[in-house]
Design a protein around this motif. Structure first.
Motif, short mmCIF file in Angstrom:
data_model
loop_
_atom_site.label_atom_id
_atom_site.label_comp_id
_atom_site.label_asym_id
_atom_site.label_seq_id
_atom_site.Cartn_x
_atom_site.Cartn_y
_atom_site.Cartn_z
N GLU A 129 39.66 -17.90 15.02
CA GLU A 129 40.40 -19.16 14.83
C GLU A 129 39.44 -20.28 14.42
N ASP A 130 38.29 -20.32 15.07
CA ASP A 130 37.27 -21.33 14.72
C ASP A 130 36.78 -21.12 13.29
N MET A 162 30.34 -23.55 17.46
CA MET A 162 30.38 -22.10 17.27
C MET A 162 29.03 -21.46 17.58
N GLN A 163 27.94 -22.13 17.21
CA GLN A 163 26.60 -21.60 17.49
C GLN A 163 26.35 -21.56 19.00
N GLN A 164 26.81 -22.59 19.71
CA GLN A 164 26.64 -22.63 21.15
C GLN A 164 27.45 -21.51 21.81
N GLN A 165 28.65 -21.26 21.30
CA GLN A 165 29.49 -20.21 21.85
C GLN A 165 28.85 -18.83 21.62
N GLN A 166 28.21 -18.66 20.48
CA GLN A 166 27.56 -17.39 20.18
C GLN A 166 26.32 -17.19 21.05
N ALA A 167 25.65 -18.29 21.36
CA ALA A 167 24.44 -18.20 22.15
C ALA A 167 24.73 -17.93 23.63
N GLN A 168 25.88 -18.35 24.12
CA GLN A 168 26.21 -18.20 25.55
C GLN A 168 26.29 -16.76 26.01
N LYS A 210 34.96 -35.58 7.45
CA LYS A 210 35.11 -34.12 7.33
C LYS A 210 33.76 -33.43 7.49
N ARG A 211 32.72 -34.01 6.91
CA ARG A 211 31.37 -33.43 7.01
C ARG A 211 30.93 -33.37 8.48
N MET A 212 31.21 -34.45 9.21
CA MET A 212 30.84 -34.49 10.63
C MET A 212 31.67 -33.47 11.42
N ALA A 213 32.94 -33.32 11.07
CA ALA A 213 33.79 -32.34 11.75
C ALA A 213 33.27 -30.92 11.50
N VAL A 214 32.85 -30.64 10.27
CA VAL A 214 32.28 -29.32 9.94
C VAL A 214 31.01 -29.10 10.77
#
Length: 123
Positions: free
Chosen positions: A3-4, A114-120, A103-107
């Motif tokens: 979804e992300d 997403m990187q933090q979620q992958q690292a957890q 939009k750039r800041m939202a991206v």
């Protein structure tokens, strides 16, 4: 996670569309500025002319004699219109730049999240 990824893709697509719109508006502003310079040149030429000088207007393949007052008013009117259009386009450019930055800041924030979620799970 999927979804992300979809959300990130949608934000990226919106950002790219805004960049395309921005370029279209920048091109329009450049064209208007070119027309403005051309008309200012005509205005300067009118100022140099003697009061009894003949002025001709190109209409299709034909040169038609034109009244001086009419010619001057026509150029002045075009310049006024062009200046208003430049202001309108510049406002659009500013609005698009602001939206594009959001939009750039939202991206960026979503990518970071997403990187933090992958690292957890790895920890």
């Amino acid at each position: 996670m999927a979804e992300d990824q979809k959300k990130l893709q949608a934000l990226s697509d919106e950002y790219q569309k805004l960049q395309g719109d921005l370029q279209v508006n920048i091109d329009a502003r450049q064209k208007l500025e070119s027309q403005q310079q051309e008309n200012k040149g005509v205005q300067k030429e009118f100022a140099k002319l003697a009061d009894d000088a003949n002025i001709y207007k190109l209409v299709g393949p034909v040169l038609l004699k034109q009244d001086r007052t009419e010619a001057v008013l026509g150029v002045d009117g075009r310049l006024e219109f062009i200046e208003k259009e430049i202001k309108r386009v510049e406002k659009q450019i500013k609005d698009i730049q602001e939206e594009s930055e959001r939009k750039r800041m939202a991206v960026y924030q979503l990518q970071t999240q997403m990187q933090q979620q992958q690292a957890q799970p790895a920890s």
